[in-house]
Design an enzyme around this catalytic site. Structure first.
Site, PDB file in Angstrom:
ATOM      1  N   CYS A 122      77.328  79.897  37.575  1.00  0.00           N
ATOM      2  CA  CYS A 122      78.185  80.765  38.388  1.00  0.00           C
ATOM      3  C   CYS A 122      78.508  80.077  39.716  1.00  0.00           C
ATOM      4  O   CYS A 122      77.603  79.736  40.478  1.00  0.00           O
ATOM      5  CB  CYS A 122      77.478  82.092  38.668  1.00  0.00           C
ATOM      6  SG  CYS A 122      78.332  83.078  39.916  1.00  0.00           S
ATOM      7  N   GLU A 165      76.638  89.004  48.065  1.00  0.00           N
ATOM      8  CA  GLU A 165      77.923  88.351  48.360  1.00  0.00           C
ATOM      9  C   GLU A 165      77.725  86.915  48.879  1.00  0.00           C
ATOM     10  O   GLU A 165      77.096  86.677  49.902  1.00  0.00           O
ATOM     11  CB  GLU A 165      78.768  89.144  49.371  1.00  0.00           C
ATOM     12  CG  GLU A 165      79.298  90.465  48.827  1.00  0.00           C
ATOM     13  CD  GLU A 165      80.345  90.296  47.730  1.00  0.00           C
ATOM     14  OE1 GLU A 165      80.958  89.233  47.649  1.00  0.00           O
ATOM     15  OE2 GLU A 165      80.518  91.251  46.945  1.00  0.00           O
ATOM     16  N   SER A 166      78.353  85.995  48.160  1.00  0.00           N
ATOM     17  CA  SER A 166      78.183  84.563  48.450  1.00  0.00           C
ATOM     18  C   SER A 166      78.742  84.152  49.809  1.00  0.00           C
ATOM     19  O   SER A 166      78.333  83.144  50.363  1.00  0.00           O
ATOM     20  CB  SER A 166      78.856  83.736  47.358  1.00  0.00           C
ATOM     21  OG  SER A 166      80.268  83.878  47.411  1.00  0.00           O
TER      22      SER A 166
END
Lengths: 257, 257
Positions: free
Chosen positions: A33, A86-87
């Site tokens: 991912c 959240e990246s």
């Protein structure tokens, strides 16, 4: 290695939640991912101690959506009962709780410049996503070519207007370098199996960005956490097959035995 | 008022750059631009001293694009020779250089929660933009209704899942409240001239969000910088006419004499 567990099989429905000791940090991830990879590489670049736990995104452990991420996505960071998702948000949080290894500048003006680099990538994300649309909608002919041309255009813009130093962050890899890495990595990987291939890297067409790619993918702290090219290509080919034929789920444990 | 010049006419091509003294702060704006309004309201909420200079976005002063904003957009913040652009970036910069009035929390976890609220608004921005598409592309019938229905859906989501306290920032207005304000303001304004009107505010359908709107638009520090409803509606009607007939430019000085 300061990050443990990155190359371990995914936890899936029925698997219990592994205990997490006070003071210990955990990153919920999936090895292929790109958003989770941002956080794994950022943590690796900072040199923090954390355990990576991979999640089967199709057949998730029941506790994951219930207790960790309301949408059941990765990445997710957990430490001392505090969960951040959240990246684009976790890296600033990591800098906040591990300030000695801060990557985002503390100086307000320098920090704003790093934020601005990310803003300048807005056209890139949409266009990059077009490569997944090609796969998902099985685009052919002119529709397919148009997406490749649009991609060339945004890469041209990054080459000419955004990358002004050795790294997007300046003379050292910065926040924006690690946010971008997984996506440029996939550009290069797509060139192995998409037809026409993405022409990245290309020293002729995009010499600055190609040199950046060579430099950043050689940073020693992150190298152990980059999936080998052959494994990653196999995953993406299988992912493409899943999207095209809807008859299987991605092999999240690809390359592990 | 700590912000001066908010209700002054725009500077346009041929107008000289006004001098800016060392230590003085300036916000380049346009009174009806929602992105610029974010920064004006944030600065007002912080109570900082700054001068607002309005820019004619169609016929810009030559020095603006050359020296301030490479794309000729607003907002833009300048102080002591340092220029910062982008409405999502300037507020953090203002908190950085005026830390005593910081609105973004310093605590990393609280700060991450504020960032997360903004992430949760991603579906809202796209859908809100649909209202401009209705005007720009003169959508009629089902295409038009579909955009209104989509908007209802995202407002439902904000009402049910995002607004959990008195303000998006908690018990006091926070970063996300001010980033959102100009767009919710326009939702309410559009209800005055779009057909069908946006049904916001509505105490029946969206009681929490409507109560938030009532509270936040009454915050004393920002009230002097909110354009009067009748002037703003006139501007938007004129803007709509410009988009439909392409025969004029918006009246950036609407309501000033």
């Amino acid at each position: 290695m300061v990050l443990t567990g990155n190359d371990t099989k995914v936890l899936k429905a029925g698997d219990p939640e592994p205990p997490l000791a006070p003071g210990a940090a955990r990153i919920y991830s999936m090895r292929f991912c790109p958003w989770a990879e941002r956080v794994v590489l950022y943590a690796a670049a900072k040199g923090i101690d954390a355990e990576v736990v991979n999640i089967d995104l199709h057949s998730q452990p029941e506790w994951y959506k219930a207790k960790k991420h309301p949408k059941g996505q990765v990445p997710c960071f957990e430490k001392d009962g505090k969960i951040v998702i959240e990246s684009g948000i976790i890296p600033e949080y990591l800098d906040g709780i591990y300030p000695d290894s801060a990557i985002l500048p503390v100086d307000p003006f320098e920090r704003a410049q790093q934020r601005l680099v990310m803003e300048q990538f807005q056209p890139f994300w949409m266009t990059f996503y077009g490569l997944f649309v090609i796969v998902k909608e099985q685009l052919e002919g002119e529709a397919r070519q148009a997406k490749f041309r649009a991609l060339d255009g945004v890469i041209d813009n990054v080459e000419k207007n955004v990358l002004k130093h050795e790294y997007f962050g300046g003379s050292l890899p910065g926040f924006s370098d690690w946010m971008l890495f997984p996506f440029i990595e996939r550009l290069a990987l797509f060139s192995k199996f998409l037809d026409p291939p993405t022409p990245f890297p290309s020293e002729d067409r995009w010499p600055k960005l190609s040199a950046w790619w060579s430099r950043i993918s050689s940073v020693p702290a992150v190298q152990p956490y980059i999936q080998p090219e052959d494994v990653h290509v196999k995953f993406l080919e299988a992912y493409k097959a899943v999207k095209e034929y809807k008859d299987a789920k991605p092999d999240y444990d690809m390359g592990l035995h």
